[in-house]
Design an enzyme around this catalytic site. Structure first.
Site, mmCIF file in Angstrom:
data_model
loop_
_atom_site.group_PDB
_atom_site.id
_atom_site.type_symbol
_atom_site.label_atom_id
_atom_site.label_comp_id
_atom_site.label_asym_id
_atom_site.label_seq_id
_atom_site.Cartn_x
_atom_site.Cartn_y
_atom_site.Cartn_z
ATOM 1 N N ASP A 404 8.970 38.648 14.002
ATOM 2 C CA ASP A 404 9.929 39.237 14.904
ATOM 3 C C ASP A 404 10.016 38.316 16.114
ATOM 4 O OD1 ASP A 404 11.508 41.143 16.135
ATOM 5 O OD2 ASP A 404 9.775 41.968 17.183
ATOM 6 N N THR A 406 11.294 39.340 19.607
ATOM 7 C CA THR A 406 10.976 40.009 20.864
ATOM 8 C C THR A 406 9.595 40.644 20.783
ATOM 9 O OG1 THR A 406 13.278 40.536 20.909
ATOM 10 C CG2 THR A 406 11.894 41.573 22.567
ATOM 11 N N LYS A 571 25.724 50.195 29.114
ATOM 12 C CA LYS A 571 25.246 48.822 29.039
ATOM 13 C C LYS A 571 24.809 48.547 27.608
ATOM 14 C CE LYS A 571 20.315 48.966 29.966
ATOM 15 N NZ LYS A 571 19.745 50.176 30.535
ATOM 16 N N ARG A 602 17.957 37.059 27.604
ATOM 17 C CA ARG A 602 18.563 38.222 26.958
ATOM 18 C C ARG A 602 19.687 38.696 27.849
ATOM 19 N NH1 ARG A 602 14.763 40.823 23.484
ATOM 20 N NH2 ARG A 602 15.522 42.893 23.962
ATOM 21 N N ASP A 684 18.131 40.043 17.799
ATOM 22 C CA ASP A 684 18.721 39.463 18.994
ATOM 23 C C ASP A 684 19.937 38.598 18.664
ATOM 24 O OD1 ASP A 684 18.773 39.177 21.687
ATOM 25 O OD2 ASP A 684 16.628 38.731 21.806
ATOM 26 N N ASN A 829 10.962 48.633 14.983
ATOM 27 C CA ASN A 829 11.968 48.032 14.112
ATOM 28 C C ASN A 829 11.354 47.038 13.130
ATOM 29 O OD1 ASN A 829 11.273 46.298 16.117
ATOM 30 N ND2 ASN A 829 13.306 45.428 16.369
#
Lengths: 1139, 372
Positions: A404, A406, A571, A602, A684, A829
Site C-alpha cells: 500500500d 499511504t 472536499k 496529496r 491515490d 482498505n
C-alpha cells in the site's frame, strides 16, 4: 420442554426473516395484539470447544482427522491385530506421546478459554427491571434488557445507547480490544427519547446479527399512549459493541439487541481460513514418494518371501515349525498379513515425530520474530506480532510484494504545505518559528498574500474548519476547562488539546486552517465553533455529515451559518470533485493540483454550495428517510449524497505532504535486489503515487515507464478498447519480446545495463482490462498484462479500490508458477489484499488495527520488512527445508538396513534393531539436534544477510525443497544405509569378534548398525551446522552421550517387564570388541565422506565468500550508508524534476 | 502540531541515546520491549566452522596416515591367524559321514558315528578355538528368534511350569511343559565332536577340549539360571517338566558337572544366542595352550570323531568344524584390514587431488571475487 422447542422453532423462523424485533425493557407494545416474547440466545459466550465430558472423544476425533495421525493409528491397529514383528508399543508409544501432548496443549488452551468465558459470563451487571436496578451475572442478560454500564467498564453485549450521563447525549468508547483502535469514538443516544427509561415503551427493529463491526441498521418505534409510534433510525453510531470500553462518561444505559454468540464480537471470532505454506506441500509430495517406497519395499519382500518359501525345506524346516494356527491360515490371508507386517516393519520410514518437530519448530521459531528488538518501535511501544506461525518459512520465498502507499510507504503523518484559493497559490512561510508558526499569539493575520479576495479566502478557510469529522481531544485537566475558552486562552487551550480524526489528512487540514487564523474549537451540541481571525467565535449548526467513503472519495457537511444560510461544504479528490463543479472554475485550479500531485503531495479540492431552504428541506427529508431505511441503506444514502453534491462552486485546493517512511527507499531497494518484484497498489492519484515511487527508488531515473491509464488511453482519440489493445501489444513487444531473456540465477543489480521497465496502470483501466467484452479477449489481455508486469522491475497500480487490490493479488498468485505473494498494508482498505496474499503483513500504523488483526504478521514500520524477509524469512526457510530433508534422510538410512536384513533372514520380518531402539530413534536419539538446528541455525549470519540482499535469491523458488535436492538427500540416505548394512555384514562373515573367541549374535549385529547409524546422522547434522552455539554443542554431544548411556542402561539390567532380554549386555560386549570399534569408526567416516567432499568441492559461495565480500564493502561503504537518508531525499528530488 | 514535532525530536534523541547506551534508555524500557538477551536476539556466541579445502586437506592426510597403518596391521594380524575348516556334512558318497547323514532318524537310540581325518599344514600356536559352523540355517528367522522364554531360562519357577506363548509349538508335550521351551532350545546342536592327534607313529592322542568360557560371562552368570537357585538336585527342580521333543536327554542331564548343567550349560547358552546370518559359527570348545615350548596343535594328521546327531540335509544345510586361533581383533577376517587400507588410500588420494584443485581453483576463485 415443548414450549422451548416451539420457541426455538419460532426463533428459527425469525432468523429467516432479515430483521429482528426487540422489546425494550420487555414491555409489550400496544400495537401488537399477541405479545410473544421472542427467544434469543442468552448472553453466554462460549469460545471453548470442549467440556469435561466430551473432551476425550471430541479431541481424539479432531486429532485423528489429520491424515498423518490417522495413518499412524492404522499402523498401530495393524500391529495390535496382526502378528507383526514389532510390538504395538513401538508405534503406539510415539503416537500416544504425540496425541497426549497435543491433547494437553489443546486442553490447556481450552481451559484458559473456559476461564476467560467464565470471567466474562459471570461478570456482575446492573440491569433495570421494572424500574428497579438489579444485579445479574452477565450471562443472564436477555435481549431487551436495559443495561447500565459505568465508566471504564466493558459492554456486556451489543447495546443500543438510550441514555448517557453526558449532557450532549453522547458517550465515548474505545474499541481497543475489538479492532485495536485506541482513540475515543463518539456514540450517540437515540435522538429525542424521554429521559425516564422506565416508562419508555419502544420496540427496536434491526437486522439479524452480522459480523461487520462497522455496519448496523435498525429502527426504533417509540410508542406513546394513543399516539402514532415515533420512528427513529439507528446506525452504528447508536450501537455499543460488546468488548468495547466506556470512557469519559460516568454512566450509560442501553438496551441489549444482540447477546452472547450473536454479538458482533463473537461473530468475529471465526478464524480466518488457514493458509498453507509451500513447504507443507513439498512435505506432502515427499511423503507420497516415501509411501511408495514403503509400499514397494513391502511388496518386494512379500513376493520374495513366497518365492523363497517354495524352495525345498525352507518354508518349515524341522527346527522351526509353524504353530497350529499358522498352518491352518488361508494362503491369501497370510500373504496379506505378511504384507501388512512388512509395512509395519518399514513404517518408521514415515516418522510421526517429523510432524511434531515441524510444528514445534514453527511454534518456537516464531518467538524469535516477536523477540526481535529491531522490530521494536519506540513510538508505539510495541514490537512485531505473529498471528500465525505456519508461514514463517514462506517469508523466505516471497517473489511479489504488494504494498500500500499511504501509511506503508509513506508515514501517513500529514503536513499542510500549501493551498490554492481561486487559482492563487498560498504557501505558508514563517521564517521565525519554522513549523510552529501558528502559536504566535497575535494571530497570523497578514500571512496570506492578498491575491484572492478576502471573502474567498475566508470562505475557503471556513470550509476547511467545518468540512471534517475531527474531534477535539480534551485536555487532561478536566472537562470544565474547555468551556472557558475565549481570547488569549484559546491558543494554549488548543495546544493542549490536539485533534482526533479517522484520517490524518483531516487533522492536517484543520491545523492548516489554524495557521491561517481559523481555529476549530470543537463540536458542542450539534454546533461547530470556530474562532475566526478576529478572535471571534462563530457558531455553525451542523445539520448533516455526508460521510467519506472510498468509492465516492469525498465527504461533505451541511451547516447553517450564524446568519441563517444553509451551506454545503465538500472536499474530496480532484477526480471526484471536478465533475461536480462548474467547469470554468476547474481550469484555474487544475494546474495547481497537478503540479502539487507531481511533487508527491496529496491534494484535495474544496467546494461549496448554497442550499436554498426548499432544497435543504427536500434533502433533509430524503436523508432522514434514507437513514431510516432498513434495507439498502448505504446505497440509498449514497444516491442522495450524489444528488446533493453537484453543481457546487470550487473554492480551492489543498496540498498536504505525506512523508516517506523511515528507510522506505532502502527497504524497497533491498527487496528489489533480493529479486522480489514490488508492486505498489494504492488508491491515490497517479501523479502522487508515481512521485512516491521515485522517492522510494522503485522507479529509477533510467526506468522506462509504461503507462496504461485513462490518460494514455484517451490520447489517441479513439475508442478505449482499441487503444488498450494497441498499447498492450506495444508494451508487450517492448518489455517482453525485445528484452533479453533473463539469465537464470544471475543477479541483476540496478546498475546493470539492461533497460528496466516500470509499469503504471490505474483502476479504471484495470477493470477495463479484466472485464473485457469477451472471455477470450479478457484472458488474452490478462496474460499479456501479466507478462508485461513480470518483466518490469516495479509496477504501480493507482486508483485502486480495495477489492481491486485483492483481485490483482489473486491474479498474480494464480499466474504461471504460482509465485509466493506478500501483501503489506496498514489500513482497512488493505485487508482484502492482506487476506488474499500468501503472506499478509499488517503495519501497526495510524489507520486503526484492522490490517493488523487480519494479517499473519504485524510489524510497526515498513523498514522492518527488510529484516523480516531477508533475515528471518531466509533463515526460517533454510532451517525448515533442512529439517524436512534431514528427517526423510535419517529415516531412510534407518530403515534401509532393516529392509536389507530381510534378504538374510528368510523374509521373516525379523527386525534388525531392538524394539527400544526402533521406538527411541526418532523420539530421543536424533530429534533434539535437528530441533536445535532448526531453531538456531544461521548458515549466513544475520548482518550479512541484511547487507547482501541478493543472498535471498539463493533460496528463491523453494530451492532447497525441490526434487533435485530431495534426490540428493535420498541418494545419500541410500548410500549410507547400504554402507551400514553391508559393512557390518562383511564384518559378520566371521562373527568371532572378541579376543576370547566368543561369537556375536543377531542383536549385536543390529546394535552395531544402529550405533553407526545414530552417530552418522548426528555427525552429518553437525557437519551441516554452520552456527555452533552452546545449545547445539549441548544437544548434539548430549544426545550421543545419551545414546551410549541409554544403551548401557538398557542392556545392564534384566528388565522384569520384558518378555525377552535381547539386549542384555550386548552393547557392553560390543564395546569390548576392538573390531566393532574399528568398523564403527570406519563406516562413520566413510558415510560422511561424500558430505565432506561436497562441502569442500562445491563453489565456495555461502558464508566464506560473502564474508570476504562484505568485509571489503563495509570498509568502503561505511560512512555512505549512514548518510543515506539525505542522499535519498536529494535523489528523489532530482528524479522529480526529471519527470 | 507542536506536540508532534516535539515528539519527533525526542524520538531522534532517543535513537542516538539508545544507539550509544543500549537498553536502559528512558522510562519506556519496561514496556513491551523485547529483552535484550543474546538468545532472544539470536546473537548467541557461536563457533562458525567452515569446511574448506584448507581445513579438510590436513584431515584427509591425517586420516590416510592413520588408517593405512591400522589397515596393514589388521591385515597382517588377520593373515597370521591360523584357521582350518572341515565340512563333515556328508553330502558326497565318498565322505566318511555320508552314511550317517543318509540313515538319519530322530528316534534311533544308537548314535551314528563317523570319523573325519585331516592334516594341519602348519602348527597352531597359543589357544585354539574350536567352532562348529552351520550353513543355510536360519537362526535369525523371526518365528525362530522369538520362540524362547527368557524368564524361564532365568530360573523363574512360574515360567518353568507355564512357559510363554511365544514358545508355541514347542511349549508343551504330553501335557507337560517343556523345559527349556521354544524352537531355539528344541533345535540345540547335539553333535559331539572329539579331536585326536595322530602321531607319526600311529598312536591316537585325544586332545583335551575345554568347555568352560565359551559363553558370554554375563549370560552364564546372570541371564541364565537354573530354577531353585543353588539346589544341585536339578532332577527334583525340573520335576513335572518334560524335555524338548527333539532332545535325547533331559535338560538336567546335559552335563555331570553341576556348574554346567541345566540352563547354565554353556553349549546350550551359546546355542541360545541366535546368529545374525544364516551361515554362522558358534564356539564349541577351547584347546588350551599347554606350554611355551610346543604348539597347541602341532603340524600333522588329526581325526575328528563325530557323533552324528544333527540333521541338516533336509534344508540343504552344511555342518563344519573350524579350528582357529584368535587375535586381539577376534577371528580371521581380512575385510577390516582391506577396508582400512582402501579407505586410508582413498583419503590420501583425495587429499592429493584436493591439494591440486585447491591450488588452482583457490587462486582462480580469489581473482574472480574482486570484480564482483
Amino acid at each position: 420442554m415443548l414450549r422451548r422447542g416451539l420457541n426455538r422453532l419460532f426463533g428459527g423462523d425469525e432468523r429467516r426473516v432479515d430483521s429482528r424485533t426487540v422489546y425494550v425493557g420487555h414491555q409489550p407494545c400496544p400495537s401488537t395484539q399477541a405479545f410473544v416474547p421472542p427467544k434469543f440466545c442468552d448472553n453466554r459466550i462460549v469460545s471453548s470447544k470442549y467440556t469435561v465430558w466430551n473432551f476425550l472423544p471430541k479431541n481424539l476425533f479432531e486429532q485423528f482427522r489429520r491424515i498423518a495421525n490417522f495413518y499412524f493409528l492404522i499402523i498401530f491397529l495393524v500391529q495390535v491385530i496382526v502378528d507383526t514383528p514389532t510390538s504395538p508399543v513401538t508405534s503406539g508409544l510415539p503416537l500416544f506421546f504425540v496425541i497426549t501432548v497435543t491433547a494437553i496443549k489443546q486442553g490447556y488452551e481450552d481451559w484458559l478459554r473456559h476461564k476467560a468465558d467464565n470471567e466474562v459470563n459471570n461478570y456482575p451487571v446492573n440491569v433495570l427491571e421494572n424500574g428497579r436496578r438489579t444485579q445479574k451475572e452477565s450471562k443472564k442478560i436477555k435481549v431487551g434488557d436495559i443495561v447500565e454500564v459505568l465508566e471504564d467498564e466493558t459492554f456486556p453485549c451489543d447495546l443500543i445507547l438510550l441514555g448517557s450521563s453526558r449532557d450532549d447525549d453522547t458517550c465515548f468508547v474505545t474499541t481497543a480490544s475489538l479492532d485495536g483502535e485506541s482513540n475515543h469514538k463518539t456514540h450517540y443516544t437515540v435522538p429525542d427519547l424521554e429521559s425516564d427509561l422506565e416508562v419508555l415503551n419502544a420496540t427496536i427493529e434491526c437486522e439479524q446479527p452480522q459480523p461487520d463491526l462497522y455496519k448496523f441498521v435498525g429502527r426504533m418505534h417509540i410508542h406513546k399512549d394513543g399516539q402514532e409510534p415515533a420512528v427513529r433510525s439507528l446506525g452504528p453510531e447508536n450501537l455499543l459493541l460488546k468488548g468495547a470500553t466506556l470512557k469519559n462518561t460516568r454512566v450509560v444505559y442501553g438496551v441489549a439487541v444482540y447477546t452472547g454468540m450473536e454479538t458482533k464480537m463473537a461473530l468475529n471470532y471465526q478464524g480466518k481460513s488457514q493458509k498453507r505454506s509451500v513447504v507443507e506441500k513439498s512435505i506432502n509430495g515427499f511423503l507420497l514418494v516415501y509411501l511408495c517406497i514403503l509400499l514397494s519395499k513391502a511388496l518386494v519382500c512379500t513376493t520374495l518371501k513366497y518365492v523363497w518359501q517354495n524352495q525345498r525345506g525352507q518354508d518349515e524346516p524341522w527346527y522351526n515349525q509353524k504353530t497350529q494356527k499358522e498352518k491352518e491360515a488361508n494362503m491369501f490371508l497370510k500373504m496379506f498379513t505378511d504384507f501388512l507386517s512388512f509395512m509395519v516393519l518399514f513404517n518408521f520410514i514415515i516418522p510421526v515425530s517429523m510432524y511434531v518437530t515441524v510444528e514445534m519448530q514453527k511454534f518456537l521459531g516464531s518467538f524469535f520474530i516477536t523477540w526481535d528488538r529491531d522490530f521494536y518501535d519506540r513510538e508505539i511501544q510495541e514490537g512485531a506480532l505473529v498471528n500465525t506461525s505456519d508461514l514463517n518459512e514462506e517469508l523466505g520465498q516471497v517473489e511479489y510484494v504488494f504494498t500500500d502507499k499511504t501509511g506503508t510507504l509513506t508515514q501517513n503523518n500529514m503536513e499542510f504545505i500549501e493551498c490554492s484559493i481561486d487559482g492563487f497559490q498560498y504557501k505558508y512561510q514563517d521564517s521565525r518559528t519554522e513549523l510552529d508558526g501558528f502559536c504566535v499569539t497575535d494571530g497570523p493575520v497578514s500571512k496570506l498574500q492578498q491575491k484572492a479576495g478576502r471573502e474567498k479566502e475566508e470562505l475557503f478557510l471556513r470550509a476547511l474548519c467545518l468540512c471534517h469529522t475531527v474531534q477535539v481531544k480534551e485536555a487532561g485537566q478536566g472537562v470544565g476547562f474547555a468551556d472557558q475558552v475565549d481570547g488569549v486562552d484559546v491558543a494554549s487551550a488548543v495546544e493542549q488539546r490536539g485533534f482526533i480524526a479517522s484520517s490524518p489528512d483531516e487533522v492536517a487540514l484543520v491545523k492548516g486552517a489554524m495557521k491561517y487564523g481559523f481555529t476549530f474549537l470543537g463540536l458542542e451540541s450539534k454546533s461547530m465553533k470556530i474562532l475566526n481571525r478576529n478572535n471571534k467565535i462563530e457558531k455553525y449548526e451542523l445539520l448533516h455529515v455526508l460521510n467519506f467513503d472510498p468509492v465516492r472519495r469525498r465527504m461533505s457537511v451541511i451547516v447553517r451559518s450564524p446568519d441563517g444560510e444553509t451551506l454545503l461544504f465538500c472536499k474530496g479528490a480532484d477526480s471526484s470533485i471536478f465533475p461536480r463543479v462548474r467547469q470554468e472554475e476547474v481550469e484555474r485550479i487544475r494546474m495547481h493540483v497537478e503540479r502539487n500531485a507531481t511533487e508527491g503531495y496529496r491534494t484535495l479540492c474544496v467546494a461549496y454550495k448554497r442550499l436554498t431552504d426548499e432544497v435543504f428541506a427536500r434533502v433533509d427529508a430524503e436523508l432522514r428517510e434514507a437513514r431510516l431505511a432498513l434495507q439498502d441503506r448505504e446505497e440509498r444514502l449514497v444516491a442522495v449524497y450524489n444528488q446533493v453534491e453537484k453543481g457546487m462552486n470550487l473554492i480551492g485546493a489543498t496540498a498536504v505532504e505525506d512523508r516517506l517512511q523511515e528507510e522506505a527507499a532502502e527497504t524497497m531497494e533491498a527487496l528489489q535486489s533480493a529479486g522480489i518484484k514490488v508492486w505498489v497498489l494504492t488508491g491515490d492519484k497517479m501523479e502522487t503515487a508515481k512521485s512516491t515511487c521515485y522517492a522510494c527508488r522503485l522507479f529509477q531515473r533510467s526506468t522506462e515507464l509504461l503507462e496504461l491509464t485513462v490518460r494514455t488511453l484517451e490520447e489517441g482519440g479513439r475508442k478505449r478498447g482499441e487503444r488498450l489493445h494497441e498499447l498492450l501489444l506495444d508494451y508487450h513487444k517492448r518489455a517482453v519480446q525485445d528484452a533479453p531473456p533473463p539469465k537464470g540465477g544471475v543477479t541483476r543489480t540496478w546498475s546493470s545495463a539492461a533497460q528496466e521497465y516500470g509499469f503504471i496502470i490505474d483502476g479504471t483501466t484495470l477493470s477495463l482490462l479484466l472485464n473485457a467484452s469477451s472471455d477470450v479477449v479478457s484472458s488474452n489481455y490478462r496474460s499479456l498484462f501479466l507478462q508485461i508486469c513480470q518483466n518490469c522491475t516495479a509496477v504501480l497500480c493507482c486508483r485502486m479500490a480495495p477489492l481491486q487490490k485483492a483481485q490483482i493479488v489473486k491474479m498474480v498468485k494464480n499466474s504461471k508458477g504460482n509465485p509466493i505473494t506478500l501483501s503489506i498494508g496498514d489500513g482497512a482498505n488493505d485487508v482484502s489484499m492482506i487476506l488474499e496474499a500468501h503472506v499478509g503483513i499488517g503495519i501497526k500504523g495510524k489507520e486503526g488495527r484492522q490490517a493488523v488483526r487480519n494479517s499473519d504478521y504485524a510489524i510497526p514500520k515498513l523498514k522492518h520488512l527488510k529484516k523480516l524477509l531477508l533475515a528471518h524469512g531466509h533463515l526460517y526457510y533454510v532451517r525448515i527445508a533442512h529439517l524436512v530433508q534431514y528427517f526423510f534422510y535419517k529415516n531412510l538410512c534407518f530403515i534401509l538396513p532393516q529392509f536389507l536384513y530381510q534378504f538374510f533372514c528368510g523374509y521373516s520380518q525379523q527386525p534388525l534393531y531392538d524394539a527400544a531402539y526402533l521406538t527411541m530413534y526418532n523420539i530421543c536419539f536424533t530429534s533434539m539436534p535437528i530441533l536445535a538446528y532448526s531453531l538456531l541455525e544461521q548458515h549466513i549470519c544475520i548482518e550479512i544477510l541484511l547487507e547482501n540482499a541478493t543472498l535471498y535469491r539463493e533460496v528463491a523458488k523453494n530451492a532447497m525443497l525441490r526434487w533435485g535436492p530431495f534426490l540428493c538427500w535420498t541418494l545419500l540416505g541410500i548410500f549410507q544405509g547400504l554402507l551400514f548394512f553391508f559393512g557390518v555384514h562383511c564384518l559378520f562373515g566371521n562373527s568371532a569378534l572378541q579376543d576370547n573367541g566368543q561369537v556375536f549374535g543377531n542383536w549385536s549385529f543390529g546394535t552395531i548398525v544402529f550405533t553407526i547409524l545414530v552417530f552418522t546422522v548426528t555427525l552429518k547434522l553437525a557437519l551441516d551446522t554452520r552456527h555452533w552455539t552452546w545449545i547445539n554443542h549441548f544437544v548434539i554431544w548430549g544426545s550421543l552421550a545419551f545414546y551410549v548411556f541409554f544403551s548401557f542402561f538398557w542392556g545392564g539390567i534384566i528388565w522384569p517387564f520384558l518378555k525377552q532380554q535381547r539386549l542384555y549386555f550386548v552393547f557392553a560386549n560390543m564395546l569390548s570388541s576392538v573390531s566393532a570399534w574399528l568398523v564403527i569408526i570406519l563406516l562413520i567416516l566413510l558415510s560422511l565422506l561424500p558430505d565432506i567432499l561436497w562441502a569442500v568441492l562445491r563453489k565456495p559461495r555461502g558464508p566464506h565468500a560473502q564474508q570476504k565480500k562484505s568485509a571489503g564493502q563495509s570498509n568502503a561503504g561505511g560512512p555512505q550508508s549512514f548518510s543515506k537518508p539525505l542522499l535519498m531525499r536529494t535523489l528523489s528530488d532530482e528524479s522529480n524534476t526529471v519527470l | 502540531m507542536m506536540a508532534s514535532s516535539y515528539n519527533a525530536k525526542e524520538e531522534d534523541g532517543h535513537h542516538s541515546v539508545s544507539a550509544a547506551s543500549g537498553p536502559s534508555a528512558g522510562p519506556s524500557a519496561k514496556s513491551k520491549k523485547p529483552d535484550n538477551t543474546a538468545f532472544k536476539q539470536q546473537r548467541l556466541p557461536a563457533w562458525q566452522p567452515i569446511l574448506t579445502a584448507g581445513t579438510v586437506l590436513p584431515a584427509f592426510f591425517i586420516i590416510g596416515l592413520i588408517f593405512i597403518p591400522i589397515g596393514i596391521g589388521l591385515f597382517v594380524t588377520s593373515n597370521n591367524i591360523r584357521e582350518f575348516e572341515v565340512d563333515y556334512t556328508g553330502v558326497d558318497a565318498s565322505s566318511p559321514c555320508f552314511t550317517c547323514s543318509q540313515t538319519y532318524s530322530w528316534n534311533s537310540s544308537i548314535p551314528c558315528k563317523c570319523a573325519v581325518s585331516f592334516s594341519l599344514e602348519q602348527p597352531f600356536e597359543s589357544n585354539v578355538f574350536m567352532y562348529y559352523g552351520l550353513s543355510n540355517f536360519y537362526q535369525n528367522h523371526r518365528r525362530y528368534v522369538k520362540s524362547r522364554d527368557d524368564s524361564q531360562l532365568n530360573g523363574d519357577k512360574a515360567s518353568l511350569r507355564n512357559p510363554s506363548k511365544e514358545c508355541e509349538p514347542y511349549r508343551s508335550h504330553d501335557n507337560k511343559p517343556i523345559a527349556p521351551c521354544g524352537a531355539i532350545a528344541n533345535s540345540l546342536f547335539n553333535d559331539t565332536l572329539e579331536l585326536f592327534y595322530i602321531d607319526p607313529n600311529g598312536t591316537r592322542t585325544q586332545i583335551p577340549l575345554v568347555k568352560k568360557g565359551i559363553a558370554w560371562w554375563t549370560d552364564k552368570h546372570v541371564k541364565f539360571r537354573n530354577p531353585g537357585g543353588n539346589n544341585f538336585n536339578l532332577t527334583v527342580v525340573f520335576q513335572g517338566t518334560t524335555k524338548p521333543v527333539n532332545w535325547r536327554k533331559y535338560v538336567y542331564e546335559l552335563d555331570t558337572d553341576p556348574e554346567n548343567n541345566g540352563f547354565v550349560n554353556e553349549d546350550f547358552i551359546v546355542w541360545m544366542r541366535t546368529a545374525a546370518l544364516p551361515t554362522f559359527r558358534k564356539l564349541y570348545r577351547i584347546i588350551q595352550k599347554k606350554s611355551n615350548m610346543t604348539p597347541t596343535l602341532p603340524r600333522g594328521n588329526y581325526t575328528l570323531d563325530v557323533t552324528y546327531n544333527y540333521p541338516v540335509r533336509s534344508f540343504e544345510g552344511r555342518k563344519r568344524m573350524i579350528l582357529s586361533t584368535i587375535s586381539w581383533m577376534g577371528g580371521k577376517n581380512p575385510f577390516l584390514g582391506i577396508a582400512y587400507i582402501t579407505v586410508g588410500s582413498v583419503c590420501f588420494f583425495l587429499g592429493v587431488v584436493l591439494l591440486i584443485i585447491h591450488h588452482k581453483y583457490g587462486n582462480r576463485n580469489n581473482s574472480a571475487d574482486i570484480p564482483n
